[in-house]
Design a protein around this motif. Structure first.
Motif, PDB file in Angstrom:
ATOM      1  N   ASP A 208       0.891  -1.161   0.055  1.00  0.00           N
ATOM      2  CA  ASP A 208      -0.101   0.229   0.029  1.00  0.00           C
ATOM      3  C   ASP A 208       0.672   1.326   0.072  1.00  0.00           C
ATOM      4  O   ASP A 208       1.884   1.207   0.695  1.00  0.00           O
ATOM      5  N   GLN A 209       0.510   2.331  -0.684  1.00  0.00           N
ATOM      6  CA  GLN A 209       1.233   3.535  -0.793  1.00  0.00           C
ATOM      7  C   GLN A 209       1.487   4.166   0.520  1.00  0.00           C
ATOM      8  O   GLN A 209       2.456   4.859   0.652  1.00  0.00           O
ATOM      9  N   GLU A 210       0.348   3.835   1.579  1.00  0.00           N
ATOM     10  CA  GLU A 210       0.805   4.475   2.900  1.00  0.00           C
ATOM     11  C   GLU A 210       2.012   3.857   3.520  1.00  0.00           C
ATOM     12  O   GLU A 210       2.825   4.579   4.244  1.00  0.00           O
ATOM     13  N   ASN A 211       2.081   2.615   3.320  1.00  0.00           N
ATOM     14  CA  ASN A 211       3.238   1.705   3.692  1.00  0.00           C
ATOM     15  C   ASN A 211       4.598   2.417   3.026  1.00  0.00           C
ATOM     16  O   ASN A 211       5.632   2.526   3.620  1.00  0.00           O
ATOM     17  N   VAL A 212       4.596   2.729   1.745  1.00  0.00           N
ATOM     18  CA  VAL A 212       5.617   3.344   1.014  1.00  0.00           C
ATOM     19  C   VAL A 212       6.096   4.613   1.608  1.00  0.00           C
ATOM     20  O   VAL A 212       7.339   4.823   1.881  1.00  0.00           O
ATOM     21  N   ALA A 213       5.047   5.345   2.030  1.00  0.00           N
ATOM     22  CA  ALA A 213       5.183   6.697   2.741  1.00  0.00           C
ATOM     23  C   ALA A 213       5.868   6.436   3.978  1.00  0.00           C
ATOM     24  O   ALA A 213       7.007   7.335   4.013  1.00  0.00           O
ATOM     25  N   GLU A 214       5.469   5.388   4.788  1.00  0.00           N
ATOM     26  CA  GLU A 214       6.126   5.402   6.029  1.00  0.00           C
ATOM     27  C   GLU A 214       7.721   5.096   5.819  1.00  0.00           C
ATOM     28  O   GLU A 214       8.460   5.455   6.579  1.00  0.00           O
ATOM     29  N   ILE A 215       7.900   4.152   4.934  1.00  0.00           N
ATOM     30  CA  ILE A 215       9.284   3.710   4.643  1.00  0.00           C
ATOM     31  C   ILE A 215      10.256   4.861   4.035  1.00  0.00           C
ATOM     32  O   ILE A 215      11.368   5.078   4.881  1.00  0.00           O
ATOM     33  N   LEU A 234      10.977  -3.526 -10.574  1.00  0.00           N
ATOM     34  CA  LEU A 234      10.017  -2.934 -11.476  1.00  0.00           C
ATOM     35  C   LEU A 234       9.965  -1.576 -11.889  1.00  0.00           C
ATOM     36  O   LEU A 234       9.757  -1.156 -12.982  1.00  0.00           O
ATOM     37  N   GLY A 235      10.357  -0.947 -10.909  1.00  0.00           N
ATOM     38  CA  GLY A 235      10.329   0.567 -10.888  1.00  0.00           C
ATOM     39  C   GLY A 235      10.856   1.252  -9.668  1.00  0.00           C
ATOM     40  O   GLY A 235      11.340   0.624  -8.817  1.00  0.00           O
ATOM     41  N   ILE A 236      10.501   2.652  -9.651  1.00  0.00           N
ATOM     42  CA  ILE A 236      11.031   3.513  -8.436  1.00  0.00           C
ATOM     43  C   ILE A 236      10.038   4.321  -8.054  1.00  0.00           C
ATOM     44  O   ILE A 236       8.943   4.849  -9.039  1.00  0.00           O
ATOM     45  N   ILE A 237       9.999   4.743  -6.959  1.00  0.00           N
ATOM     46  CA  ILE A 237       9.132   5.725  -6.430  1.00  0.00           C
ATOM     47  C   ILE A 237       9.851   6.886  -5.969  1.00  0.00           C
ATOM     48  O   ILE A 237      10.886   6.716  -5.104  1.00  0.00           O
ATOM     49  N   THR A 238       9.627   8.194  -6.237  1.00  0.00           N
ATOM     50  CA  THR A 238      10.386   9.205  -5.761  1.00  0.00           C
ATOM     51  C   THR A 238       9.481  10.018  -4.878  1.00  0.00           C
ATOM     52  O   THR A 238       8.347  10.111  -4.707  1.00  0.00           O
ATOM     53  N   VAL A 239      10.294  10.659  -3.847  1.00  0.00           N
ATOM     54  CA  VAL A 239       9.686  11.550  -2.929  1.00  0.00           C
ATOM     55  C   VAL A 239       8.634  12.182  -3.158  1.00  0.00           C
ATOM     56  O   VAL A 239       7.640  12.479  -2.314  1.00  0.00           O
ATOM     57  N   ASP A 240       8.927  13.046  -4.224  1.00  0.00           N
ATOM     58  CA  ASP A 240       7.652  14.160  -4.442  1.00  0.00           C
ATOM     59  C   ASP A 240       6.272  13.631  -4.738  1.00  0.00           C
ATOM     60  O   ASP A 240       5.338  14.076  -4.361  1.00  0.00           O
ATOM     61  N   ASP A 241       6.479  12.241  -5.278  1.00  0.00           N
ATOM     62  CA  ASP A 241       5.034  11.609  -5.239  1.00  0.00           C
ATOM     63  C   ASP A 241       4.559  11.263  -4.140  1.00  0.00           C
ATOM     64  O   ASP A 241       3.382  11.133  -3.775  1.00  0.00           O
ATOM     65  N   ILE A 242       5.500  10.709  -3.217  1.00  0.00           N
ATOM     66  CA  ILE A 242       5.074  10.562  -1.808  1.00  0.00           C
ATOM     67  C   ILE A 242       4.436  11.559  -0.908  1.00  0.00           C
ATOM     68  O   ILE A 242       3.610  11.425  -0.065  1.00  0.00           O
ATOM     69  N   MET A 243       5.059  12.687  -1.313  1.00  0.00           N
ATOM     70  CA  MET A 243       4.605  13.907  -0.672  1.00  0.00           C
ATOM     71  C   MET A 243       2.826  13.950  -0.748  1.00  0.00           C
ATOM     72  O   MET A 243       2.258  14.544   0.142  1.00  0.00           O
ATOM     73  N   ASP A 244       2.509  13.744  -1.974  1.00  0.00           N
ATOM     74  CA  ASP A 244       1.191  13.831  -2.363  1.00  0.00           C
ATOM     75  C   ASP A 244       0.440  12.839  -1.714  1.00  0.00           C
ATOM     76  O   ASP A 244      -0.765  12.994  -0.970  1.00  0.00           O
ATOM     77  N   VAL A 245       0.960  11.583  -1.285  1.00  0.00           N
ATOM     78  CA  VAL A 245       0.414  10.524  -0.908  1.00  0.00           C
ATOM     79  C   VAL A 245      -0.002  10.955   0.776  1.00  0.00           C
ATOM     80  O   VAL A 245      -0.948  10.842   1.075  1.00  0.00           O
TER      81      VAL A 245
END
Lengths: 448, 448
Positions: A208-215, A234-245
């Motif tokens: 879950d994206q909430e989990n991603v944000a926590e990490i 598979l891919g990467i998630i950058t911190v700016d997308d997590i800010m929105d989350v």
């Protein structure tokens, strides 16, 4: 202001000036400007942008403006824009568009890109996979530093983040991480396997994206790799997308705590009808459950008719109980959301709320008692009844208010729905029951 | 689990194994582990860490654990740690420590560093200056790409972020920005003034951190430069620090909306007494204002005694009004916080809330009316009175609930305090007034 300047330039058909004016603005400013124009003028200004800038600006436009542009663009123009966009942005756009527009977009992407897009569209909403991008920098462990740097140099254009590079094996399994900072400060012929960090922090595409944000928060990361069951990158998630989350999750909690179903769109863009629907279901539930409170009052009709003054304290008791409970539930819901406490701490929380509520309750009751006997002509025994009720109401409200969110979390429910209106309604009934019990006990001589 | 493993190793005095065990963990994991130990064992494990790792781990420890360590360390050890830390972390630590510890820290830093620390400590709480760090990469515009890269290589160790470099003139005025990505993909002898971006987004050291967060979000930045009145570069703020700001601001709003004064420490660390104090002031204010609602009831005593059934609808009406108002105020407070709306949109907001509340009010009133006449034996005219009251109460609650936060924002007050308990208390009084007015109008034949 900007709007006026450019409107004048458009009216005077000074295209060269418009282009110059746009060049001085950054991408975000250009998209904000474009969002203020409609249809033909929008298209006209958009066409004045340089090719690679157009795609950037496009990704920041409102959904409706994106749709207008795609609808009027030729296939070639569409392809030019979508070739430049990152996959996570393309997927976000596709998810918002009507099917004819989606068709036009997919028609104008290469078979390989279309495959990637379709893969990304399959991840469940709010999963790591659904927010990741597939443009990451991958290296092989037998490369030397200089080979790695020249690979980065040649592919940098298409990457969302080149500052963290991922070392993968032949089947794309993630083996290590190395930063560009380490690469540029190391000797040219060092093999990167000697430099890479093998202690990798990653998430699974279905997390879950909430989990991603926590990490990301916990480890202060700028970028986080996403892998599948076989640990393939598979891919990467950058911190700016997590800010929105993070903001989205907070907004969801705010809304749930006020008894509102999740709202996806922003306030001004959601129709009154949709908003009414999102608010009405809880209001109906709460309205009907509040009638139980009414029943309690009704069943003590004789007490109220004997000591009419009792009814004038009902709002104060209900409000104070509701407010005391809302304070505790809000504090606990937020502490749970931030990971400051978890259900294991249930006992500690109860103990703490017990102490807090004891202090608060006694102070409130004392103030109330003094106020009633000094400032109003309330009979002593009525003042006592109200104040003793207040002690119990505040303590019970605070303890239940803190406890329900923890119970919800224990049963994997969302703690936020246990706060706000729901708790107020539960506490109202409790408050009145306690109040009338004490009234019948303490004031028996006044009741006919 | 981890705790047990290491506890066994400590008991068996297997220091070599402990060190090996710690080496396999990352910095955050080591600090989480250390946070579980007390005093002597804490110091023992901490001393097993390598010199440059110790500082990193130290910056992630709890305040109390940091204090224990500083108190037992020698001056040399203290100096070793604080030499490795970034200035923004040192300032954060100093702000939390008692004065004897602060003295020890400052005694063991170089005069130049002490000057920087003192400068940073002077910025107002929550300002950009108070959260920035001064370890940024600065370049001069007449450097070539290769000169720039070799400067980066030689100073990279002490920098928090080297991926965005700042070009400054002789008096440290900010002239441009250039990314490491651009540097490594450009020709070696290009002067960086030809490459740098002069369109700089920056904040002033006195700007509020909320402002900083908005800019970082709006422009999707990883790092943002901080300047003074003369546009001289003072420091940088990185996105990971802003993540904390975003969460902190949301938490503040959650608490304010529940009538709780700001809480700095986490839930379990704040004492019951402090927490009681943070909650009690609003409860007292609200308790006292709720007695006005009681007065309203008292002034309609004759109506209530004639038509006793009326009192049983009071909780339902008050709750529904409160909930309807809380929904609107929450939605608007959050939309204001996210920048989705601003006071200029006041008219749009009112128009929208009017439509929403009309739909919601009519549906709720209809359900209520049908329920009263079908399921209960409520007299028709009483059911009508209650339902008409409900329409007005819901509409007025929603409109006031949405309007007050906008008014607060217009007058530069915090919209969040206009939601939650405060609005409920205001609406309670309004609800009762409307109710009794309609009751005296519609039920005049029943009132003696």
């Amino acid at each position: 202001m900007e709007n006026n300047t450019i409107q004048t330039l458009i009216n005077e058909k000074k295209y060269f000036e418009i282009r110059k004016y746009l060049n001085d603005l950054n991408t975000i400013e250009v998209s904000e400007l474009l969002n203020q124009f409609e249809s033909s003028e929008l298209i006209m200004i958009f066409r004045l942008l340089s090719k690679n800038r157009a795609a950037d600006v496009f990704s920041y436009l409102d959904t409706e403006h994106q749709e207008m542009i795609i609808n009027t663009m030729t296939d070639v123009e569409t392809k030019n824009i979508f070739d430049e966009l990152y996959f996570d942005d393309i997927v976000d756009i596709i998810e918002e568009m009507p099917s004819n527009v989606v068709k036009k977009i997919l028609k104008n992407t290469d078979a390989k890109d279309r495959h990637t897009i379709n893969q990304l569209l399959k991840y469940p909403d709010n999963s790591a996979g659904s927010i990741m991008t597939t443009e990451y920098m991958d290296l092989k462990k037998d490369m030397t530093v200089s080979q790695a740097i020249s690979k980065i140099r040649s592919t940098v254009e298409n990457m969302e983040n080149v500052y963290t590079c991922y070392v993968i094996d032949e089947v794309r399994k993630l083996e290590g991480v190395i930063s560009l900072k380490e690469l540029i400060t190391s000797e040219n012929d060092t093999p990167i396997q000697n430099l890479m960090n093998k202690n990798i922090i990653n998430v699974h595409a279905n997390d879950d994206q909430e989990n991603v944000a926590e990490i990301i928060k916990k480890y202060n990361l700028i970028v986080l790799p996403v892998t599948d069951d076989e640990n393939r990158l598979l891919g990467i998630i950058t911190v700016d997308d997590i800010m929105d989350v993070v903001e989205q999750e907070a907004t969801e909690d705010f809304h749930k705590m006020a008894g509102i179903s999740p709202v996806e769109e922003s306030y001004l863009k959601t129709s009154a009808f949709t908003m009414a629907r999102q608010r009405i279901s809880w209001l109906i539930v709460l309205m009907i459950s509040a009638t139980f409170t009414g029943r309690i009052i009704k069943s003590y009709e004789d007490v109220l008719q004997s000591v009419v003054i009792l009814s004038s304290f009902i709002p104060m008791l209900m409000d104070t109980g509701g407010n005391a409970g809302a304070q505790s539930s809000t504090i606990v819901v937020r502490a749970l959301a931030l990971g400051e406490v978890n259900p294991k701490d249930a006992f500690k929380i109860l103990k703490k709320e017990f102490s807090i509520s004891l202090i608060v309750a006694v102070v409130l009751a004392a103030i109330n008692y003094l106020r009633l006997i000094i400032l109003t002509k309330t009979p002593l025994n009525v003042a006592l009844t109200v104040s003793v009720t207040l002690i119990f109401v505040v303590m019970i409200s605070k303890i239940i208010g803190a406890f329900l969110p923890v119970v919800a979390k224990t049963f994997k429910m969302d703690p936020a729905i246990m706060a706000g209106p729901l708790i107020t309604t539960i506490l109202d009934a409790l408050t009145l029951t306690i109040y009338f019990r004490f009234a019948t006990m303490f004031l028996s001589n006044m009741i006919k």
